[in-house]
Design an enzyme around this catalytic site. Structure first.
Site, short mmCIF file in Angstrom:
data_model
loop_
_atom_site.label_atom_id
_atom_site.label_comp_id
_atom_site.label_asym_id
_atom_site.label_seq_id
_atom_site.Cartn_x
_atom_site.Cartn_y
_atom_site.Cartn_z
N TYR A 41 -12.23 61.46 -24.39
CA TYR A 41 -11.57 59.74 -23.81
C TYR A 41 -10.23 60.04 -23.08
O TYR A 41 -9.77 61.76 -22.58
CB TYR A 41 -11.39 59.47 -25.38
N CYS A 42 -10.32 59.24 -21.91
CA CYS A 42 -8.70 59.50 -21.13
C CYS A 42 -9.28 57.83 -20.54
O CYS A 42 -9.61 56.70 -21.34
CB CYS A 42 -9.86 59.69 -19.82
N THR A 43 -7.90 57.25 -19.29
CA THR A 43 -7.28 56.11 -19.57
C THR A 43 -8.19 54.97 -19.58
O THR A 43 -8.59 54.07 -20.20
CB THR A 43 -6.22 56.22 -18.20
N CYS A 45 -13.40 61.21 -18.21
CA CYS A 45 -14.42 61.87 -18.70
C CYS A 45 -15.87 62.39 -17.83
O CYS A 45 -16.68 62.54 -18.57
CB CYS A 45 -14.41 61.03 -19.93
N ILE A 72 -9.64 54.30 -22.91
CA ILE A 72 -8.96 53.69 -23.66
C ILE A 72 -8.41 52.28 -23.90
O ILE A 72 -8.20 51.59 -24.58
CB ILE A 72 -7.64 54.28 -23.94
#
Length: 294
Positions: A181-183, A188, A210
């Site tokens: 996961y990433c912003t 990703c 996210i």
């Protein structure tokens, strides 16, 4: 009314410089501020401005074949959160230093992890008891917000992941279902490719990152803390139920507040609570240097 949009799209761009000129002209004409990065692999941007102007930008950007179908994530904010408009051409739209490992076609990046919508993440957790969340961001971002129980690599920059993933400490999770996961999801897309290339066998990524997960579950799911963002807000929370998980660098009280080091030549981030904040915060390195000099 003003808003901020966050977006990316992987797809073949034959002439990145021509696209850069078009994007700059378009954004300037609509009085938008923020950051746009273009490469042969696609586009990555965050822009703030008037709602109607952003709608026009979105409509026009989608006319370019490689950017058709781009998903734009909307949040509260304005162009005041950005100092200027920056539109650049780079080797990668997110800098892992792995341009030679990235392959794109009309459908997006090739060989990445399976996309899971937020609901599918919870379904996977219900079905499997060995799921591992893997943070695809820098350690300072994870310090104020992360998925519960996540593996948080100790990287300071995205480009550090190439070396980090070679570490044997990750061998015991390579055969487990790993949810990256990433912003907003872009990091990703590449990270999952790099992980699969290095022996991770079952790699997923949260579709929309996210941001999308938080809009669905806010603070009632697996997320905890504040989401670090790369504008002058520095962080956003999904609800009033959000908790602070970061530790103040002075007193260790829980906080999500970042300030820039008062030493302008340094400007590193300092995690500090409201009670300790003075407006002249120094990072640990600068504090040490100052005390040594004294």
């Amino acid at each position: 009314m003003e808003k901020i949009i966050l977006y990316y799209k992987f797809g073949p761009v034959a002439d990145p410089e021509a696209v850069r000129l078009w994007q700059r002209t378009l954004a300037e004409s609509l009085n938008l501020k923020g950051r746009i990065i273009i490469s042969q692999h696609g586009i990555n941007g965050t822009l703030g401005g008037d709602l109607e102007a952003l709608k026009k930008y979105v409509k026009e950007t989608k006319t370019y074949p490689a950017f058709k179908g781009t998903e734009f994530k909307w949040s509260n904010g304005s162009n005041d959160h950005f100092p200027r408009l920056s539109v650049k051409v780079r080797d990668e739209i997110v800098t892992f230093g792995a341009a030679d490992e990235i392959v794109v076609d009309e459908t997006g990046i090739v060989g990445g992890g399976k996309h899971l919508k937020p609901e599918a993440v919870h379904k996977l957790l219900d079905e499997r008891d060995d799921v591992v969340f893997f943070d695809g961001r820098n350690a300072y971002e994870a310090a104020v917000g992360k998925f519960k129980g996540a593996v948080v690599p100790g990287v300071e920059h995205t480009r550090d992941f190439l070396t980090e993933l070679e570490d044997p400490k990750y061998d015991d999770i390579k055969d487990k279902p790993v949810v990256t996961y990433c912003t907003g999801g872009i990091r990703c897309e590449v990270l999952s490719v790099l992980m699969k290339n290095r022996g991770f066998t079952e790699v997923y990524q949260i579709d929309g990152g996210i941001v999308k997960y938080g809009k669905k579950y806010a603070d009632r799911g697996q997320w905890e803390g504040s989401l670090y963002v790369f504008d002058d807000r520095m962080g956003v929370k999904f609800s009033d139920e959000a908790v602070d998980i970061g530790d103040c660098s002075h007193c260790a009280a829980k906080t999500s507040n970042y300030e820039n080091c008062a030493n302008k030549a340094c400007n590193k981030l300092v995690l500090i609570c409201d009670d300790c904040k003075s407006g002249k915060e120094l990072c640990r390195s600068c504090e040490t240097a100052l005390s040594t000099a004294a």
